[in-house]
Scaffold this active site. Structure first.
Site, PDB file in Angstrom:
ATOM      1  N   ALA A  61       0.853  -1.196   0.000  1.00  0.00           N
ATOM      2  CA  ALA A  61       0.000   0.000   0.000  1.00  0.00           C
ATOM      3  C   ALA A  61       0.885   1.241   0.000  1.00  0.00           C
ATOM      4  O   ALA A  61       2.035   1.191   0.457  1.00  0.00           O
ATOM      5  CB  ALA A  61      -0.874  -0.010   1.250  1.00  0.00           C
ATOM      6  N   GLY A 100       0.672  -5.189   0.991  1.00  0.00           N
ATOM      7  CA  GLY A 100      -0.433  -5.318   0.037  1.00  0.00           C
ATOM      8  C   GLY A 100       0.017  -5.939  -1.280  1.00  0.00           C
ATOM      9  O   GLY A 100      -0.789  -6.557  -1.987  1.00  0.00           O
ATOM     10  N   GLU A 103      -0.157  -9.537  -0.664  1.00  0.00           N
ATOM     11  CA  GLU A 103      -1.577  -9.895  -0.533  1.00  0.00           C
ATOM     12  C   GLU A 103      -2.240  -9.975  -1.904  1.00  0.00           C
ATOM     13  O   GLU A 103      -3.059 -10.855  -2.168  1.00  0.00           O
ATOM     14  CB  GLU A 103      -2.291  -8.881   0.365  1.00  0.00           C
ATOM     15  CG  GLU A 103      -1.798  -8.966   1.810  1.00  0.00           C
ATOM     16  CD  GLU A 103      -2.445  -7.936   2.698  1.00  0.00           C
ATOM     17  OE1 GLU A 103      -2.171  -6.744   2.489  1.00  0.00           O
ATOM     18  OE2 GLU A 103      -3.229  -8.312   3.576  1.00  0.00           O
ATOM     19  N   GLU A 123       3.663  -5.231   7.476  1.00  0.00           N
ATOM     20  CA  GLU A 123       2.727  -4.246   8.045  1.00  0.00           C
ATOM     21  C   GLU A 123       2.948  -4.008   9.524  1.00  0.00           C
ATOM     22  O   GLU A 123       2.799  -2.895  10.027  1.00  0.00           O
ATOM     23  CB  GLU A 123       1.279  -4.698   7.811  1.00  0.00           C
ATOM     24  CG  GLU A 123       0.784  -4.520   6.386  1.00  0.00           C
ATOM     25  CD  GLU A 123       1.119  -5.678   5.468  1.00  0.00           C
ATOM     26  OE1 GLU A 123       2.015  -6.477   5.799  1.00  0.00           O
ATOM     27  OE2 GLU A 123       0.471  -5.785   4.406  1.00  0.00           O
TER      28      GLU A 123
HETATM   29  C1  LIG Z   1      -7.350  -1.950   4.314  1.00  0.00           C
HETATM   30  C2  LIG Z   1      -5.901  -1.755   4.199  1.00  0.00           C
HETATM   31  C3  LIG Z   1      -5.345  -2.804   3.372  1.00  0.00           C
HETATM   32  C4  LIG Z   1      -4.096  -3.071   3.166  1.00  0.00           C
HETATM   33  C5  LIG Z   1      -2.997  -2.552   3.844  1.00  0.00           C
HETATM   34  C6  LIG Z   1      -1.788  -2.845   3.358  1.00  0.00           C
HETATM   35  C7  LIG Z   1      -0.687  -2.424   4.133  1.00  0.00           C
HETATM   36  C8  LIG Z   1       0.585  -2.273   3.383  1.00  0.00           C
HETATM   37  O1  LIG Z   1       0.829  -2.746   2.314  1.00  0.00           O
HETATM   38  S1  LIG Z   1       1.621  -1.305   4.224  1.00  0.00           S
HETATM   39  C9  LIG Z   1       3.032  -1.229   3.194  1.00  0.00           C
HETATM   40  C10 LIG Z   1       3.823  -2.468   3.340  1.00  0.00           C
HETATM   41  N1  LIG Z   1       5.023  -2.343   2.602  1.00  0.00           N
HETATM   42  C11 LIG Z   1       6.169  -2.056   3.173  1.00  0.00           C
HETATM   43  O2  LIG Z   1       6.286  -1.918   4.348  1.00  0.00           O
HETATM   44  C12 LIG Z   1       7.326  -1.955   2.237  1.00  0.00           C
HETATM   45  C13 LIG Z   1       8.021  -0.665   2.452  1.00  0.00           C
HETATM   46  N2  LIG Z   1       9.132  -0.498   1.542  1.00  0.00           N
HETATM   47  C14 LIG Z   1      10.298  -1.133   1.677  1.00  0.00           C
HETATM   48  O3  LIG Z   1      10.507  -1.957   2.508  1.00  0.00           O
HETATM   49  C15 LIG Z   1      11.370  -0.728   0.735  1.00  0.00           C
HETATM   50  O4  LIG Z   1      11.088   0.543   0.277  1.00  0.00           O
HETATM   51  C16 LIG Z   1      11.550  -1.674  -0.481  1.00  0.00           C
HETATM   52  C17 LIG Z   1      10.252  -1.884  -1.202  1.00  0.00           C
HETATM   53  C18 LIG Z   1      12.109  -3.012  -0.001  1.00  0.00           C
HETATM   54  C19 LIG Z   1      12.559  -1.034  -1.466  1.00  0.00           C
HETATM   55  O5  LIG Z   1      13.734  -0.734  -0.760  1.00  0.00           O
HETATM   56  P1  LIG Z   1      14.861   0.210  -1.398  1.00  0.00           P
HETATM   57  O6  LIG Z   1      15.094  -0.200  -2.786  1.00  0.00           O
HETATM   58  O7  LIG Z   1      15.982   0.253  -0.440  1.00  0.00           O
HETATM   59  O8  LIG Z   1      14.206   1.656  -1.512  1.00  0.00           O
HETATM   60  P2  LIG Z   1      13.721   2.648  -0.375  1.00  0.00           P
HETATM   61  O9  LIG Z   1      14.734   3.703  -0.211  1.00  0.00           O
HETATM   62  O10 LIG Z   1      13.303   1.926   0.827  1.00  0.00           O
HETATM   63  O11 LIG Z   1      12.411   3.241  -1.031  1.00  0.00           O
HETATM   64  C20 LIG Z   1      12.470   4.076  -2.184  1.00  0.00           C
HETATM   65  C21 LIG Z   1      11.448   5.161  -2.030  1.00  0.00           C
HETATM   66  O12 LIG Z   1      10.166   4.572  -2.053  1.00  0.00           O
HETATM   67  C22 LIG Z   1       9.411   4.938  -0.894  1.00  0.00           C
HETATM   68  N3  LIG Z   1       8.553   3.807  -0.540  1.00  0.00           N
HETATM   69  C23 LIG Z   1       8.904   2.538  -0.392  1.00  0.00           C
HETATM   70  N4  LIG Z   1       7.842   1.786  -0.100  1.00  0.00           N
HETATM   71  C24 LIG Z   1       6.788   2.612  -0.072  1.00  0.00           C
HETATM   72  C25 LIG Z   1       5.387   2.422   0.154  1.00  0.00           C
HETATM   73  N5  LIG Z   1       4.875   1.210   0.417  1.00  0.00           N
HETATM   74  N6  LIG Z   1       4.617   3.498   0.118  1.00  0.00           N
HETATM   75  C26 LIG Z   1       5.091   4.729  -0.168  1.00  0.00           C
HETATM   76  N7  LIG Z   1       6.414   4.974  -0.396  1.00  0.00           N
HETATM   77  C27 LIG Z   1       7.229   3.913  -0.361  1.00  0.00           C
HETATM   78  C28 LIG Z   1      10.476   5.194   0.156  1.00  0.00           C
HETATM   79  O13 LIG Z   1       9.987   6.007   1.173  1.00  0.00           O
HETATM   80  C29 LIG Z   1      11.561   5.858  -0.686  1.00  0.00           C
HETATM   81  O14 LIG Z   1      11.203   7.206  -0.883  1.00  0.00           O
HETATM   82  P3  LIG Z   1      11.875   8.373   0.002  1.00  0.00           P
HETATM   83  O15 LIG Z   1      11.389   9.624  -0.633  1.00  0.00           O
HETATM   84  O16 LIG Z   1      13.355   8.165  -0.079  1.00  0.00           O
HETATM   85  O17 LIG Z   1      11.367   8.217   1.400  1.00  0.00           O
END
Ligand SMILES: CC/C=C\C=C\CC(=O)SCCNC(=O)CCNC(=O)[C@H](O)C(C)(C)COP(=O)(O)OP(=O)(O)OC[C@H]1O[C@@H](n2cnc3c(N)ncnc32)[C@H](O)[C@@H]1OP(=O)(O)O
Length: 718
Positions: A61, A100, A103, A123
């Site tokens: 998400a 997500g 999922e 999450e």
């Molecule tokens: C009813 C509700 C239903 C569903 C709910 C679902 C819940 C979820 O899905 S919550 C999200 C779960 N996902 C995560 O926790 C993953 C988070 N991301 C990571 O772990 C990492 O970013 C990565 C995907 C493994 C990639 O790593 P890497 O290549 O080292 O890059 P980063 O520097 O971490 O990220 C780059 C850039 O992207 C932004 N970002 C990463 N993931 C997200 C995201 N899910 N949403 C928004 N933004 C994301 C990250 O912040 C970086 O940007 P910056 O500007 O540098 O902060």
């Protein structure tokens, strides 16, 4: 967005497009819904593949959407419709399938992954649970114990492990989308009855109750007071005990308790804070995106005590060749035994191998002549460090970066001992240096942008969270800690016990209270520093015994050291232990008597102190120092301080860090409490709210992401 096209004649290919990680924003979800509808309605399309652009399936998400008004189609029915489709849907996973994203893949009928991909339901690390069916589908697919482990820890697994667990159907080394399309063609027309995970039952287990009891104990023990891991266990329990539809209801209910919680806000703030610290800058204008790091292939460590050994291991684990120098023969011999076994233990934990010949040992500093970077880790004594830096300046190549692991001494002064002060920075590791995630990179007045960039990059290579901070006594972390420790001592003088103070801090979420922590790290460490500063004079009597340089001072720590009570290492400290080196702290009647006598001797009448006062006195004073550090430009932003405290000092992550906590509590309240405590203790000057804190309140207490504007612009009205 999601792109849709037909490939190989009869496969509908849906590509998620939202760089950098294809997060499921409203427009991506809308794109998926529209594309699935198109694919299912197109008679030429016999099967569907879902993939992500640029080699990333989906990072879950869009975390930036949380806390805002939700728009676009919700995930749960979107995934349900995919699973219910009457044409096979295959997830082609490259890069990451997280949250997500996984999922979504679990809603597909098949999952094919590249061997380098990582999968997980993280999450819980954001204060949430996988509420798009993750808690209900994963246990049905891989069994309750394995699903509990993944969902409560949030750990990412490799494709190989995911295949073994049964999450994946196939892993490939080739182009994943091509393989998935071919596979999709091969399953066209096959029955999907056995492919819809929501129709599965969880594999039966003999003793479900004790499994969940154990899981609950484990999560409660691991993160004191964190609510998401508990909700994760409850949701998986629903999967194990309820039909799918009811389980989904329970998942939704539990998510509702988490979604708007303070802990979720804190953890989501911290997710971005960790990334923000990598975009460092210094007051002199050096920045992460304009400063070029130098290559470091060979490094040296000077001094092989506890810290030096840990640093040597961390460097070797990062793939560098290391020269480890210790001038004391006995210490060198011990290090030669200890370092390889630390490396071996690390390799077992991390599943890696380190070439044993990547480390060479020497008794002389001359051995570092050809290294690119040196980290000095000798005893914390300025005269000794001066000598080492003078020697290094002569022995090393002119462009070698010289770093000090001092935890508090003046980096500028050490730089002044060398021929190239611009190549000197602090690299402040935390014990054990090969384990702890935090590295404070301390830039001096003359440190070059390249020197700072090189140390920051090396930290990252070692798997650390590197935070750039300015040079001052104690830098950011220890400078704040000093205030916290002092308040804890004052509380004892006023009537508290170590047990009471520690309980309050542990219930707040610290893994250890201040006194337990002090026993673990050794009371003699601070004592030596106070003695060197001329503070630890216990011969003073009357009122002057508790005053230094016009400010309140507590000699309690010094007195304990004079009794030989150095903490765990001597079996006695603020607590007693069954033997020197013992780990289990027990209340000590001697200590309570000692405190009674001390108070009586100084005419201090003990009063009842509650947990709220302990927290406010210890934490608000630490926070206040944090604001002072921001005001002085020692740390560039509140995220830096929060990362330092979470990764280096055990601040509970689900509280976001001290600066975020201040924002949550309310800056006005922090000011009001500090003022009140300052009135009660006028001889403790740092209880006075810092100028920046007052300025923020005067500016209407803006949220934490706007503080940098106020810091930058002293006269800002926002
Ligand atoms: C009813 C509700 C239903 C569903 C709910 C679902 C819940 C979820 O899905 S919550 C999200 C779960 N996902 C995560 O926790 C993953 C988070 N991301 C990571 O772990 C990492 O970013 C990565 C995907 C493994 C990639 O790593 P890497 O290549 O080292 O890059 P980063 O520097 O971490 O990220 C780059 C850039 O992207 C932004 N970002 C990463 N993931 C997200 C995201 N899910 N949403 C928004 N933004 C994301 C990250 O912040 C970086 O940007 P910056 O500007 O540098 O902060």
């Amino acid at each position: 967005m999601a792109q849709y096209r037909r490939v190989s004649g009869s496969v509908g290919l849906i590509t998620l497009q939202n760089p950098p990680v294809n997060a499921l924003s409203a427009s991506v979800r809308q794109g998926i819904v529209d594309s699935v509808k198109r694919a299912l309605g197109d008679q030429k399309v016999k099967s569907v593949v879902i993939c992500g652009q640029n080699g990333v399936f989906c990072g879950g998400a869009d975390i930036r959407e949380f806390g805002r008004q939700m728009s676009g189609p919700p995930l749960v029915p979107m995934i349900h419709d995919i699973e219910a489709a009457n044409k096979p849907v295959v997830a082609a996973i490259e890069g990451s399938a997280l949250g997500g994203g996984l999922e979504l893949a679990l809603g597909c009928h098949y999952r094919i992954s590249h061997s380098k991909a990582k999968l997980g339901l993280p999450e819980v690390t954001l204060g949430l649970l996988p509420a798009a069916g993750g808690t209900q589908r994963l246990p049905r697919l891989i069994g309750v114990p394995a699903a509990l482990n993944l969902i409560t820890t949030g750990r990412h697994v490799t494709a190989a492990e995911a295949l073994q667990l049964g999450i994946l159907d196939h892993v490939t080394e080739h182009n994943t989308v091509d393989v998935a399309v071919k596979f999709a063609l091969s399953v066209t027309g096959e029955s999907l009855d056995g492919r819809r995970i929501s129709s599965f039952s969880c594999a039966p287990l003999s003793d479900l109750d004790s499994l969940f009891e154990e899981a609950m104990l484990k999560v409660r023990g691991a993160a004191r007071g964190a609510i998401a891991p508990v909700a994760c266990v409850q949701a998986v329990r629903a999967a194990a005990t309820l039909p799918y539809a009811q389980g989904m209801e329970r998942e939704k209910e539990l998510m509702a308790t988490l979604f708007h919680s303070g802990q979720a806000r804190a953890l989501q703030y911290f997710f971005f804070a960790q990334r923000a610290v990598g975009r460092w800058s210094t007051p002199s204008g050096a920045r992460w995106d304009t400063s070029q790091p130098r290559p470091v292939r060979k490094a040296a460590v000077i001094g092989l005590g506890t810290m030096g050994r840990g640093i040597t291991v961390a460097l070797a684990q990062a793939g560098l060749s290391v020269v480890a120098v210790e001038t004391h023969a006995k210490q060198l011999m011990e290090a030669k035994k200890a370092v390889p076994s630390m490396l071996k233990r690390g390799a077992v934990r991390g599943g890696t191998t380190i070439e044993p010949d990547s480390i060479t040992y020497s008794e002389t500093v001359q051995a570092v002549a050809d290294v690119d970077l040196v980290i000095e880790a000798v005893f914390e004594d300025m005269a000794l460090k001066e000598k080492v830096f003078q020697q290094l300046s002569i022995v090393c190549k002119p462009d070698t970066l010289l770093c000090t692991n001092t935890s508090s001494l003046d980096v500028d002064h050490l730089a002044s001992q060398t021929r190239h002060p611009e190549l000197v920075v602090g690299m402040h590791f935390f014990a054990p240096a090969h384990v702890m995630k935090l590295l404070e990179v301390v830039y001096g007045r003359r440190s070059s942008p390249a020197a700072v960039a090189t140390a920051m990059q090396l930290g990252k290579k070692m798997g650390k969270v590197s935070v750039a901070v300015g040079n001052c006594r104690g830098f950011a972390g220890n400078r704040m800690l000093k205030r916290y420790l002092e308040q804890a001592f004052f509380l004892l003088e006023e009537g508290a016990t170590p047990e009471l103070v520690d309980r309050a801090l542990e219930e707040f979420g610290f893994p250890m209270g201040v006194f337990r922590m002090s026993d673990l790290s050794g009371l003699d460490v601070g004592w030596r520093v106070r003695k060197a500063d001329g503070l630890a004079d216990t011969s003073l009597t009357g009122t002057s015994a508790r005053v230094r340089q016009g400010c309140r001072y507590s000699p309690l720590g010094d007195l304990l050291c004079e009794h030989g009570r150095f903490g765990q290492k001597t079996g006695r400290g603020w607590y007693q232990y069954d033997k020197p080196g013992g780990r289990v702290a027990k209340s000590d009647p001697w200590l309570h008597n000692f405190l009674d006598e001390y108070r009586a001797r100084h005419g201090l009448v003990p009063r009842c102190i509650d947990q709220q006062e302990v927290l406010e006195r210890c934490l608000f004073v630490l926070i206040n120092e944090g604001f002072q550090i921001l005001e002085e430009g020692i740390a560039a932003g509140p995220e830096d301080i929060d990362a330092i405290y979470v990764f280096g000092y055990g601040w509970p992550r689900h509280r976001g860090g001290p600066m975020f906590y201040a924002d949550m509590v309310g800056l006005e309240r922090v000011v009001e409490r500090l003022e009140r405590y300052h009135q009660a203790h006028p001889n403790v000057p740092y209880l006075q709210p810092s100028g920046l804190l007052r300025r923020l309140v005067a500016n209407g207490s803006p949220p934490i992401h706007k503080w940098r504007n106020v810091i930058k612009n002293r006269n800002s009205q926002l």
